[in-house]
Design a protein around this motif. Sequence first.
Motif, PDB file in Angstrom:
ATOM      1  N   SER A  52      22.887   1.662  31.690  1.00  0.00           N
ATOM      2  CA  SER A  52      23.971   1.019  32.437  1.00  0.00           C
ATOM      3  C   SER A  52      25.349   1.432  31.917  1.00  0.00           C
ATOM      4  O   SER A  52      26.312   1.485  32.669  1.00  0.00           O
ATOM      5  CB  SER A  52      23.834  -0.505  32.361  1.00  0.00           C
ATOM      6  OG  SER A  52      23.850  -0.941  31.004  1.00  0.00           O
ATOM      7  N   GLY A  53      25.427   1.741  30.625  1.00  0.00           N
ATOM      8  CA  GLY A  53      26.713   2.135  30.068  1.00  0.00           C
ATOM      9  C   GLY A  53      27.078   3.582  30.326  1.00  0.00           C
ATOM     10  O   GLY A  53      28.124   4.057  29.892  1.00  0.00           O
ATOM     11  N   SER A  58      30.170  11.330  31.088  1.00  0.00           N
ATOM     12  CA  SER A  58      30.145  12.714  31.570  1.00  0.00           C
ATOM     13  C   SER A  58      28.706  13.188  31.720  1.00  0.00           C
ATOM     14  O   SER A  58      27.775  12.616  31.150  1.00  0.00           O
ATOM     15  CB  SER A  58      30.885  13.625  30.593  1.00  0.00           C
ATOM     16  OG  SER A  58      30.195  13.680  29.353  1.00  0.00           O
ATOM     17  N   LEU A  59      28.546  14.244  32.496  1.00  0.00           N
ATOM     18  CA  LEU A  59      27.213  14.807  32.693  1.00  0.00           C
ATOM     19  C   LEU A  59      26.617  15.255  31.363  1.00  0.00           C
ATOM     20  O   LEU A  59      25.408  15.091  31.124  1.00  0.00           O
ATOM     21  CB  LEU A  59      27.288  15.988  33.667  1.00  0.00           C
ATOM     22  CG  LEU A  59      25.975  16.746  33.911  1.00  0.00           C
ATOM     23  CD1 LEU A  59      24.919  15.823  34.498  1.00  0.00           C
ATOM     24  CD2 LEU A  59      26.218  17.954  34.829  1.00  0.00           C
ATOM     25  N   GLN A  60      27.452  15.802  30.474  1.00  0.00           N
ATOM     26  CA  GLN A  60      26.965  16.272  29.184  1.00  0.00           C
ATOM     27  C   GLN A  60      26.420  15.127  28.348  1.00  0.00           C
ATOM     28  O   GLN A  60      25.386  15.262  27.683  1.00  0.00           O
ATOM     29  CB  GLN A  60      28.084  16.992  28.427  1.00  0.00           C
ATOM     30  CG  GLN A  60      27.627  17.664  27.139  1.00  0.00           C
ATOM     31  CD  GLN A  60      26.566  18.712  27.389  1.00  0.00           C
ATOM     32  OE1 GLN A  60      26.716  19.569  28.258  1.00  0.00           O
ATOM     33  NE2 GLN A  60      25.476  18.637  26.630  1.00  0.00           N
ATOM     34  N   ASP A  61      27.121  13.967  28.373  1.00  0.00           N
ATOM     35  CA  ASP A  61      26.632  12.803  27.630  1.00  0.00           C
ATOM     36  C   ASP A  61      25.286  12.332  28.173  1.00  0.00           C
ATOM     37  O   ASP A  61      24.391  11.948  27.405  1.00  0.00           O
ATOM     38  CB  ASP A  61      27.643  11.662  27.705  1.00  0.00           C
ATOM     39  CG  ASP A  61      28.891  11.943  26.878  1.00  0.00           C
ATOM     40  OD1 ASP A  61      28.796  12.780  25.947  1.00  0.00           O
ATOM     41  OD2 ASP A  61      29.949  11.342  27.168  1.00  0.00           O
ATOM     42  N   LYS A  62      25.127  12.363  29.478  1.00  0.00           N
ATOM     43  CA  LYS A  62      23.859  11.955  30.086  1.00  0.00           C
ATOM     44  C   LYS A  62      22.743  12.919  29.699  1.00  0.00           C
ATOM     45  O   LYS A  62      21.627  12.503  29.388  1.00  0.00           O
ATOM     46  CB  LYS A  62      24.007  11.892  31.605  1.00  0.00           C
ATOM     47  CG  LYS A  62      24.947  10.806  32.096  1.00  0.00           C
ATOM     48  CD  LYS A  62      25.077  10.834  33.616  1.00  0.00           C
ATOM     49  CE  LYS A  62      26.037   9.750  34.098  1.00  0.00           C
ATOM     50  NZ  LYS A  62      26.213   9.776  35.571  1.00  0.00           N
ATOM     51  N   ASP A  67      18.080  14.379  26.446  1.00  0.00           N
ATOM     52  CA  ASP A  67      17.547  15.318  25.454  1.00  0.00           C
ATOM     53  C   ASP A  67      16.973  14.570  24.254  1.00  0.00           C
ATOM     54  O   ASP A  67      15.891  14.899  23.756  1.00  0.00           O
ATOM     55  CB  ASP A  67      18.671  16.255  25.017  1.00  0.00           C
ATOM     56  CG  ASP A  67      18.166  17.429  24.192  1.00  0.00           C
ATOM     57  OD1 ASP A  67      17.016  17.853  24.393  1.00  0.00           O
ATOM     58  OD2 ASP A  67      18.920  17.912  23.337  1.00  0.00           O
ATOM     59  N   SER A  68      17.683  13.542  23.794  1.00  0.00           N
ATOM     60  CA  SER A  68      17.223  12.785  22.622  1.00  0.00           C
ATOM     61  C   SER A  68      15.972  11.969  22.938  1.00  0.00           C
ATOM     62  O   SER A  68      15.112  11.796  22.077  1.00  0.00           O
ATOM     63  CB  SER A  68      18.336  11.860  22.120  1.00  0.00           C
ATOM     64  OG  SER A  68      18.626  10.850  23.078  1.00  0.00           O
ATOM     65  N   VAL A  69      15.870  11.461  24.173  1.00  0.00           N
ATOM     66  CA  VAL A  69      14.689  10.678  24.560  1.00  0.00           C
ATOM     67  C   VAL A  69      13.460  11.575  24.653  1.00  0.00           C
ATOM     68  O   VAL A  69      12.370  11.226  24.191  1.00  0.00           O
ATOM     69  CB  VAL A  69      14.927   9.958  25.908  1.00  0.00           C
ATOM     70  CG1 VAL A  69      13.625   9.329  26.423  1.00  0.00           C
ATOM     71  CG2 VAL A  69      15.989   8.876  25.745  1.00  0.00           C
TER      72      VAL A  69
END
Length: 309
Positions: A52-53, A58-62, A67-69
């Motif tokens: 939700s946050g 940005s697309l890179q943050d998403k 990637d981490s998941v």
Amino acid sequence: MPEQHAAAASSSSKESMARVLGSIAGGLLELLLFHPVDTIAKRLMASNQTYSGLKNASLQDKLNLLDSVMFHESAGKAWSARYKSLYPGLGFAMFYKVTQRCYQFAGQPLVRNWLDRKYKRNFDEAFGKRSLIAQHAVAGAITGTGEVMLLPLDAVKVKRQTDRGKSSLPGLGSLHQLYRGSFWAIMRNATGASSLFGFAALGKELFFGLSDYRQATLYQNFVSSLVASVLSITIVSPFDVVKTRIQAAPLDRPQTGRAILHHIVVKEGFWAFFRGLTPKLIVAAPKITFTFTVAQTIYPSILQWLEKQ
């Protein structure tokens, strides 16, 4: 008469052996080809991120979060390292997958044959011309329910895939901890197996007009298995999400199905029940289709070879 009984017993034994060998071949090929995507799906289902946050991120943050998941400690590393991280506990996963597929694809026909011998009249009266389809569906449900015996193997596999397997596993006296989520596993397995075998049988009759499913060609097995796998995976997704989160939880901090349900409904929303469904439909559905098709197609050839021995 004794000779006829002996011949029938020998034929039944060879048929069972053929199904087991076909299931082993399918299970091994499935693991080597599709285990990485199964790992990604399990990690997505185990994640309770609400995202939700990230609506204004940005697309890179998403992409970094995704990637981490999916890759955990290998996130951000070279793609070879990321890919390698998707094969956790390969030796154990191989043992589990072969055992599971042998139980499913060799066990269900035995249950179906038993239902046909004992309750054929009941099925004929209740379902008419769809009696055989109903037998396959019920046999799948019975087989799926019994699959709860393999739950400890499944639990360890999920913990390895979600990186929980690095912590110490319970000793022999505490194996009951690996049976957590057994209710959800029974619901998932019974519903999924019933849907898989039932829709596969229905597809062979509706699409190809087959009454003897053993006469199905490779193409006919593939099409009916593909339709059945897509439908069964979609139907059991809510059960699978809850089961996976129970299994992925640390042994010293268990989660109940009720608590997980409450969190999903209140915090994550309805569609969280279908988290991980997209990669499963893209690759896991073909995975089940592949194994099911291989097991069904190889079985007649192995049976013919055994009968010549």
